[in-house]
Design an enzyme around this catalytic site. Sequence first.
Site, PDB file in Angstrom:
ATOM      1  N   SER A   1      46.781  40.475  30.361  1.00  0.00           N
ATOM      2  CA  SER A   1      45.489  40.476  29.668  1.00  0.00           C
ATOM      3  C   SER A   1      45.628  40.088  28.202  1.00  0.00           C
ATOM      4  CB  SER A   1      44.848  41.863  29.744  1.00  0.00           C
ATOM      5  OG  SER A   1      44.773  42.284  31.075  1.00  0.00           O
TER       6      SER A   1
HETATM    7  N1  SAM Z   1      47.491  45.143  32.829  1.00  0.00           N
HETATM    8  C1  SAM Z   1      48.089  43.924  33.228  1.00  0.00           C
HETATM    9  C2  SAM Z   1      49.048  43.396  32.179  1.00  0.00           C
HETATM   10  O1  SAM Z   1      49.080  43.937  31.085  1.00  0.00           O
HETATM   11  O2  SAM Z   1      49.773  42.433  32.481  1.00  0.00           O
HETATM   12  C3  SAM Z   1      47.030  42.923  33.567  1.00  0.00           C
HETATM   13  C4  SAM Z   1      47.244  42.304  34.890  1.00  0.00           C
HETATM   14  S1  SAM Z   1      46.028  41.316  35.598  1.00  0.00           S
HETATM   15  C5  SAM Z   1      44.742  41.086  34.489  1.00  0.00           C
HETATM   16  C6  SAM Z   1      45.355  42.361  36.844  1.00  0.00           C
HETATM   17  C7  SAM Z   1      46.277  42.761  37.935  1.00  0.00           C
HETATM   18  O3  SAM Z   1      45.545  43.534  38.871  1.00  0.00           O
HETATM   19  C8  SAM Z   1      46.906  41.634  38.732  1.00  0.00           C
HETATM   20  O4  SAM Z   1      48.288  41.694  38.598  1.00  0.00           O
HETATM   21  C9  SAM Z   1      46.460  41.906  40.170  1.00  0.00           C
HETATM   22  O5  SAM Z   1      47.468  41.618  41.107  1.00  0.00           O
HETATM   23  C10 SAM Z   1      46.156  43.389  40.120  1.00  0.00           C
HETATM   24  N2  SAM Z   1      45.261  43.916  41.152  1.00  0.00           N
HETATM   25  C11 SAM Z   1      44.134  43.359  41.654  1.00  0.00           C
HETATM   26  N3  SAM Z   1      43.613  44.185  42.581  1.00  0.00           N
HETATM   27  C12 SAM Z   1      44.408  45.269  42.642  1.00  0.00           C
HETATM   28  C13 SAM Z   1      44.397  46.466  43.392  1.00  0.00           C
HETATM   29  N4  SAM Z   1      43.449  46.735  44.297  1.00  0.00           N
HETATM   30  N5  SAM Z   1      45.378  47.360  43.193  1.00  0.00           N
HETATM   31  C14 SAM Z   1      46.366  47.121  42.296  1.00  0.00           C
HETATM   32  N6  SAM Z   1      46.437  46.004  41.569  1.00  0.00           N
HETATM   33  C15 SAM Z   1      45.466  45.103  41.727  1.00  0.00           C
END
Ligand code: SAM
Length: 654
Positions: free
Chosen positions: A52
Site C-alpha cells: 500500500s
Molecule cells: N498491507 C499490505 C502491505 O503493506 O504490503 C498491503 C497488501 S495488498 C494492498 C492487500 C493484500 O490483501 C493482498 O496481498 C491480497 O492477497 C490480500 N487479500 C485479499 N483478500 C484477502 C483475504 N480474504 N484474506 C487475506 N488476505 C487477503
Amino acid sequence: MVDVRIARRGVRDERVLNAMRTVPRERFVSEAMAEFAYEDSPLPIEEGQTISQPYIVAAMIEAAEIAPGDRVLEVGAGSGYAAAVIGQIAGEVYAIERHDALGRMAQERFEALGYKNITLRVGDGTRGWPDAGPFDAILVAAGGPEVPQALKAQLAVDGRLVIPVGEYGDQKLCKVTRCSEDRYSEESLGAVTFVPLIGEQGWSEDGRRSASNHVPGTSRKQTLPEMISDAAENLPAFDDPAFVRLFDRFADRRVVLLGEASHGTSEFYQARAAITRHLIEQHGFTIVAVEADWPDAATVDHYVRHRPAQKAAEAPFQRFPTWMWRNTDIAALIEWMRSRNEAVSEKDARAGFYGLDIYNMSGSIAAVLGYLDRVDPEAAKVARERYGCLTPWQKDPATYGRATLSRGYAECEEAVIEQCRELLAKRLDYAREDGDDFLDAAQNARLVASAERYYRIMYYGGAESWNLRDTHMFETLENLLEAKGPNAKAIVWAHNSHIGDARHTDMGVTRDELNIGQLCREKFGRDAALIGFGTHTGTVAAATDWDGDMEVKRVLPSRRDSYERLCHDSGKERFLLDLSPGKHEALRRRLSEPRLERFIGVIYRPDTELWSHYSQAVLPEQFDAYVWFDETQAVTPLGPEHHRGMPETYPFGE
Ligand code: SAM
C-alpha cells in the site's frame, strides 16, 4: 518522505509517524522496486498484489487509534510492511494473507528484521482469527463489498475496524467502532483504491459478491461511471457546429484555459483549435497564448496578423520538442488565423498568437537587440554589452546555472534586470513607433531576465524553478491582457499540469508548486475557465528521454484506480463533463476524493508509468470542465521527423 508526504497530508499522530520512520520500506519490495520505496505510492509485489501507499498505511493506523499494548488484526498482510509498522506501536499483531507465497516472504522479512510481536498465517482473513480475538483494532488492506460480519464480531468493545468498502473504482474507507456488545457506529473516511478482498465474506474469485455476507433487500447505489455517463455531454465531430456550441457556456469569461493530458495527442489539438476558432469568431477573443517560447510564437504572430515578417536567426520551434508546435493541427490553425485576420480590417481586432514560455533565451536576446538596432542604436550597443555576459552560455543555458552555482554568485543577473528595466522605462518613447513591436521587445527582455534566474535556480531543484516558470507565464498573460485593453479576452493552451488548479493536485498539496490555472483563478475568479483534457488509450507522440527522438508510442490503458478509468468505464467515447459548482453536485461530491490522474508530457515512459506519469488530484476542483476522448492518436509532425517537403521557413509557405 514521512515529513513531506505523510505529515503534510494530515497524519498527526507522532507514534504513527515515528513507526513509519523506523520500518525500512525498501526491505518489503523487490530489489527492482527498491529505488521507488520512498515514493508515496503503492508498488507492485508478487502475485499481482501491491504494497500500500505509505500515506494510506499511516492514515489507516491513525484512524484505527492503535495504542501501545493493543491487540491488532491485519487482514491482507501482503508484503508485511503495514503489519511491521503496526507492530512498532501495538502489543501483538495478528496478520492474515491469502497468498501462500506472500505469507512466506512476509514471515521471512519479520524474522530477518527481528520483529517478534507479529504472528502471521495464510488463509481467508474475511473470517477473522477467532482464537486470537477479540481485537482492539482490525485493519483490512483489501476492499470488500461490505464490512465482514465475522470481523465486526471479533472487535472488542471500543474496538475500531478500518476497511475499504465498495465496488472497485468506487471504494470508501470505512471506520466501524464497536460502541457496546451489540451497537456499532460507522463513519466514512473518504475514497480509496485497494485490491479486492477475496474470501467467504468478501468478493468471490470471479469478482462477484460472495453470498455469505450479503444483506438481502439493500438497494444498489449508482456507480461513478454510471453517474459520469449521465452527466456527460456527447461531443460530435470537430467540424460539426454543435461541437463548439457546447463550449459557449465559457464564452463570457476573460480567460479560457485549454489543457491537454499529453503534448503529442492530435485530438487535444484539434478540439482546442475548434474551440479557439469559435471563441475568436463568435465571441471576440483576440489573444491565443500558448505554452511555447515567446520569440518563436512571435514569428507566427507576425504571419497570422499580417505584420511585416521578422528577420529571425532561425525558423521557429526548432528546439526539442519540435512536434509540439510543428504539427499538422497547429499548421491548420495558423493558416486559419491568417486568413480570418485578413478579413478583419481593424488591426487591433485581429487575433494574435503568443508564447508564454521562457526557454528560448537566445532567441529573445536576438529579438531585443534587433528591435533596439532599429529604434535606438545607441541603446542597442549598451544592450549588446549587457547580454554579452550570457554569450558563452547561450547555446546551452543550463550550463550557466551550473557555473553560477560553482562560482557562488549570479554574474549576469544585474545586467539583464537593468536591461529590462531600461527598456520598460522608455515605453513612452518606443511605443510611439509601434505598440506591438514594443510589447514584443519588452516581453523578450522580461523573458531574458526570467530565464537567467530560471537556469540558475533550476540547479537547486524543488518547486522554485517550476514556480518561476509558471509565474512568468501568468505575468506574460497579464501583460498581454493589459496591452490589449480592458475588454481583451484570452485563450490559453497549456498542459493540464499548468492549467489545472495546482492547489488540488499533488503539485500544490505536497510539492508547494503553483501554476497558471491557480494564478488565473486567484486573479480572475469565475472569469477564468479551466478546462482539462483526458484519454484512456491510443497513441501519442513523445520521446523516451529529454532531447530524444520523437516516437509514436502506445498509451497504456488507464489504471484501474484513476479518474481516466472512471471515464472509460462510463462507456462514452467523447464527451464534455461540466464540473462547475452547482452542476452535477452529487457527482462532484463523489469525484472529490483524491484519485490518480495521468500526466504525459514530451516524455512518455510506459514501463514506469505509475511513478513517472500518475499523480493524485481532485478532478472537480482542479478543472471547471473535463473533455474526454476515450481513444486518441499521435499528432503528425511537420518537422524532420516526417519530412514531406515542408519548407524550413514554416509557417510561411512563401
Ligand atoms: N498491507 C499490505 C502491505 O503493506 O504490503 C498491503 C497488501 S495488498 C494492498 C492487500 C493484500 O490483501 C493482498 O496481498 C491480497 O492477497 C490480500 N487479500 C485479499 N483478500 C484477502 C483475504 N480474504 N484474506 C487475506 N488476505 C487477503
